[in-house]
Write an enzyme that holds these catalytic residues in place. Structure first.
Site, PDB file in Angstrom:
ATOM      1  N   SER A 195       2.831   5.004  -4.224  1.00 46.02           N
ATOM      2  CA  SER A 195       3.046   6.170  -5.072  1.00 46.02           C
ATOM      3  C   SER A 195       1.751   6.566  -5.775  1.00 46.02           C
ATOM      4  CB  SER A 195       4.178   5.895  -6.067  1.00 46.02           C
ATOM      5  OG  SER A 195       4.655   7.084  -6.652  1.00 46.02           O
TER       6      SER A 195
ATOM      7  N   ASP B  96       8.850   8.377  -1.444  1.00 46.72           N
ATOM      8  CA  ASP B  96       8.090   7.440  -2.281  1.00 46.72           C
ATOM      9  C   ASP B  96       8.190   6.002  -1.766  1.00 46.72           C
ATOM     10  OD1 ASP B  96       7.253   5.755  -4.493  1.00 46.72           O
ATOM     11  OD2 ASP B  96       7.470   7.514  -5.770  1.00 46.72           O
TER      12      ASP B  96
END
Length: 324
Positions: free
Chosen positions: A39, A183
């Site tokens: 991320s 993500d």
């Protein structure tokens, strides 16, 4: 020896990780062979691999909601001096009317990645002996994938970084090769074990959460807030699982593992990007890393006395003088 730097997910809290990395690389002269990010961590590792700390600081301390979102699903207002986040019903409705699969869109982040991680930087990374690995969640195949800078083109590299950062359903969904990606933190928030599998013998892992839970959440007041809380609950336990597995793997492989947690809760919503706060967090990360390294050094240097030991030594000398 093969040294690795691992940076967890954490949205805007990545500014804290930047401060920690700056201290380790500039003041401690830590030289890493392998960089792994999930991320927000995936957004940082290219600059870190090239030693571009000043450019990374400029990036992380000058972003805001408009820098990230092309369609922002949030409204932010102040209540008693604190920022409260609610759903932007109009923007969310617009996204649904357009046939989008998420509440918001993060296409501005994709453009930012192309501007800040250039082809020249990518070629420099390819030509040196550093390896960058970013984590993505393949929702179609139901598995975690690790994308290396050594195995993809520049366009693919930018896509994987963007996909790793996309906290769906609040941000865009990456659709690539007939598969859907999101993500990387949904499955591997802190990829310590992957660093070990790739041969790391010493790892510095920056974890953008406190080591122990320091607060209770207030009850959710709407479905949007409840969804956020559920995701946060899930990611907290994913993180703990990743760290436990990482510690076990490090012990089994005799890998030196240094963990750098945030000492306090930085924010309860890491998708709010406040330039002023992020500048503060960068400085906090730098100071924290300094204190942490000093603590680690004192543990490994028996010749360094603690304040308590010094006081006890002075008392012993005074007692000896009295007896004589």
């Amino acid at each position: 020896m093969k040294k690795a730097l691992v940076i967890s997910g954490g949205g805007s809290k990545g500014a804290f990780a930047g401060g920690v990395a700056q201290y380790l690389m500039k003041k401690e002269n830590r030289d890493y062979d392998l960089f792994l990010g999930t991320s927000t961590g995936s957004l940082m590792v290219s600059h870190l691999a090239l030693g571009m700390l000043d450019e990374l600081k400029e990036l992380y301390t000058n972003v805001n909601q408009e820098t990230i979102f092309s369609n922002n699903p949030f409204t932010i207002r102040k209540v008693a001096g604190e920022k409260v986040v609610n759903i932007n019903h109009f923007n969310t409705l617009i996204n649904f009317i357009r046939g989008r699969k998420t509440f918001g869109e993060s296409k501005n982040l994709r453009s930012l990645i192309k501007r800040k991680i250039t082809k020249e930087m990518y070629h420099q990374i390819q030509n040196n002996d550093k390896e960058i690995v970013v984590t993505v969640s393949n929702l179609t195949a139901n598995q975690i994938e690790y994308k290396s800078s050594k195995d993809c083109t520049y366009e693919d590299f930018c896509d994987w970084i963007w996909g790793s950062c996309n906290y769906v359903p609040f941000m865009s969904l990456l659709e690539k090769n007939n598969q859907q990606y999101a993500d990387g933190g949904f499955g591997s928030l802190v990829p310590i074990r992957e660093a070990i599998l790739r041969g790391a013998t010493e790892i510095d892992a920056i974890i953008l959460e406190t080591e122990v839970t320091q607060f209770n959440r207030i009850p959710s007041k709407n479905p949007f807030a409840l969804l956020f809380d559920v995701f946060d609950f899930m990611l907290t336990h994913v993180e703990r699982h990743n760290i436990t597995i990482g510690k076990l793997a490090a012990t089994n492989k005799n890998v030196k593992l240094n963990l750098y947690y945030t000492p306090t809760v930085l924010t309860t919503n890491s998708l709010v990007f406040d330039e002023r706060l992020m500048r503060k967090w960068w400085k906090s990360g730098f100071k924290y890393a300094k204190s942490k390294r000093e603590e680690l050094m004192s543990e490994f240097r028996p010749d360094v006395l603690t304040d308590k030991e010094i006081e006890e030594g002075i008392d012993d000398v005074n007692n000896l003088n009295i007896k004589h």
